[in-house]
Design a protein around this motif. Sequence first.
Motif, PDB file in Angstrom:
ATOM      1  N   GLY A 187      -3.294 -11.548  -4.538  1.00 51.37           N
ATOM      2  CA  GLY A 187      -3.977 -10.401  -3.952  1.00 51.37           C
ATOM      3  C   GLY A 187      -3.002  -9.314  -3.545  1.00 51.37           C
ATOM      4  O   GLY A 187      -3.190  -8.659  -2.520  1.00 51.37           O
ATOM      5  N   PHE A 188      -1.955  -9.117  -4.340  1.00 53.16           N
ATOM      6  CA  PHE A 188      -0.989  -8.047  -4.092  1.00 53.16           C
ATOM      7  C   PHE A 188      -1.396  -6.849  -4.942  1.00 53.16           C
ATOM      8  O   PHE A 188      -1.484  -6.944  -6.166  1.00 53.16           O
ATOM      9  CB  PHE A 188       0.419  -8.507  -4.460  1.00 53.16           C
ATOM     10  CG  PHE A 188       1.500  -7.527  -4.076  1.00 53.16           C
ATOM     11  CD1 PHE A 188       1.824  -7.317  -2.743  1.00 53.16           C
ATOM     12  CD2 PHE A 188       2.190  -6.835  -5.051  1.00 53.16           C
ATOM     13  CE1 PHE A 188       2.822  -6.426  -2.388  1.00 53.16           C
ATOM     14  CE2 PHE A 188       3.193  -5.926  -4.706  1.00 53.16           C
ATOM     15  CZ  PHE A 188       3.513  -5.736  -3.364  1.00 53.16           C
ATOM     16  N   LEU A 189      -1.656  -5.695  -4.300  1.00 50.76           N
ATOM     17  CA  LEU A 189      -2.356  -4.600  -4.967  1.00 50.76           C
ATOM     18  C   LEU A 189      -1.447  -3.545  -5.580  1.00 50.76           C
ATOM     19  O   LEU A 189      -1.940  -2.578  -6.160  1.00 50.76           O
ATOM     20  CB  LEU A 189      -3.328  -3.936  -3.975  1.00 50.76           C
ATOM     21  CG  LEU A 189      -4.417  -4.860  -3.425  1.00 50.76           C
ATOM     22  CD1 LEU A 189      -5.364  -4.081  -2.513  1.00 50.76           C
ATOM     23  CD2 LEU A 189      -5.186  -5.532  -4.557  1.00 50.76           C
ATOM     24  N   TRP A 190      -0.132  -3.680  -5.457  1.00 52.15           N
ATOM     25  CA  TRP A 190       0.754  -2.732  -6.107  1.00 52.15           C
ATOM     26  C   TRP A 190       1.223  -3.277  -7.450  1.00 52.15           C
ATOM     27  O   TRP A 190       1.407  -4.486  -7.617  1.00 52.15           O
ATOM     28  CB  TRP A 190       1.982  -2.455  -5.245  1.00 52.15           C
ATOM     29  CG  TRP A 190       1.725  -1.561  -4.074  1.00 52.15           C
ATOM     30  CD1 TRP A 190       0.569  -0.897  -3.791  1.00 52.15           C
ATOM     31  CD2 TRP A 190       2.648  -1.248  -3.027  1.00 52.15           C
ATOM     32  NE1 TRP A 190       0.716  -0.175  -2.629  1.00 52.15           N
ATOM     33  CE2 TRP A 190       1.978  -0.367  -2.137  1.00 52.15           C
ATOM     34  CE3 TRP A 190       3.956  -1.602  -2.760  1.00 52.15           C
ATOM     35  CZ2 TRP A 190       2.591   0.144  -1.001  1.00 52.15           C
ATOM     36  CZ3 TRP A 190       4.569  -1.097  -1.621  1.00 52.15           C
ATOM     37  CH2 TRP A 190       3.896  -0.227  -0.754  1.00 52.15           C
ATOM     38  N   LYS A 191       1.425  -2.367  -8.410  1.00 52.15           N
ATOM     39  CA  LYS A 191       1.987  -2.747  -9.699  1.00 52.15           C
ATOM     40  C   LYS A 191       3.441  -3.192  -9.507  1.00 52.15           C
ATOM     41  O   LYS A 191       4.186  -2.566  -8.757  1.00 52.15           O
ATOM     42  CB  LYS A 191       1.926  -1.570 -10.667  1.00 52.15           C
ATOM     43  CG  LYS A 191       2.329  -1.903 -12.103  1.00 52.15           C
ATOM     44  CD  LYS A 191       2.129  -0.685 -12.985  1.00 52.15           C
ATOM     45  CE  LYS A 191       2.431  -1.006 -14.444  1.00 52.15           C
ATOM     46  NZ  LYS A 191       3.865  -1.244 -14.667  1.00 52.15           N
ATOM     47  N   ILE A 192       3.832  -4.249 -10.183  1.00 53.63           N
ATOM     48  CA  ILE A 192       5.187  -4.770 -10.036  1.00 53.63           C
ATOM     49  C   ILE A 192       6.154  -3.907 -10.844  1.00 53.63           C
ATOM     50  O   ILE A 192       5.943  -3.682 -12.040  1.00 53.63           O
ATOM     51  CB  ILE A 192       5.261  -6.244 -10.492  1.00 53.63           C
ATOM     52  CG1 ILE A 192       4.294  -7.093  -9.679  1.00 53.63           C
ATOM     53  CG2 ILE A 192       6.684  -6.777 -10.376  1.00 53.63           C
ATOM     54  CD1 ILE A 192       4.538  -7.079  -8.188  1.00 53.63           C
TER      55      ILE A 192
END
Length: 296
Positions: A187-192
């Motif tokens: 649930g990590f919402l930033w693009k890697i």
Amino acid sequence: MFNRLQQKWKVSAAQVGLILCTFAIGGSLTGYTGRKLMNLFDISPQWLWVVVYVVIVTIIWPLAVLLISIPFGQFRFFTKYLAKMGQRLGLGKPQPTIDNQNSKVKKIAIFASGAGSNAQKIIDHFKGNKEVEVAVIACNKPGAGVLNIAEKEGIPVLMIEKEPFFRGDAYVPVLKEKKIDLIVLAGFLWKIPDALISAFPRQIINIHPALLPKYGGKGMYGQFVHAAVVAAGEKESGITIHFVDEHYDHGDIIFQATCEVTSADTAETVAAKVHALEHQHFPRVVEEVLGRPASS
């Protein structure tokens, strides 16, 4: 200043506040107790009084902060903090690290932006497992629920900020220093960023709340995904666990599981079904990926 202390102590913002309160009250208690004890003695000259006072408060201070740390819930932090201070002063032998105790320990970094229900399931899954450790929880949102989980479980926190993440070193040195074997996006919402992907090739996995390649890409997360599934009249949805590459929701698929979508379903009911699949399968798949060679 708070951000610097969070990074240094690897704790949440709330915990920084509690630690600072413990320092302040513990210091006040130390000074008060030291003066009371000195009143019991008639010491002269003045320089000797100062020397004795310094010795007394040096002895009292660790006891005072440990005592105050208990009601603030920071006893564990201060026992480690004082142990490190003792080692630096040569008062004790350094404790062996997990790596020295068992070189086979695999270390996970969980990246999350929200409540952290999947993070909690993964943590619970590996409790008592001497070969796997959730070594850090990385979060990009102050106040996110996952930070409370990290504090409760005693797991260090890495607060992710936009500038260093996307235009700096992407926190690669920090993660390498911690000897991270697998980065799990829960649930990590930033693009890697590419820098992180290059530093951890096929060592970053993500869970997506739909059956990729459908309903993936920029903006497709959470309720937006489930609403799109219902609007399209899909008969099934599910989860996809995949390796992360340079594109949104694009890397090689590791595992999928499905659930039925009926005409009576709403975005909320589909979300509940998908969450159940996430909690059921994600921890197990994480363990399976850890057991594979890094190149596979």
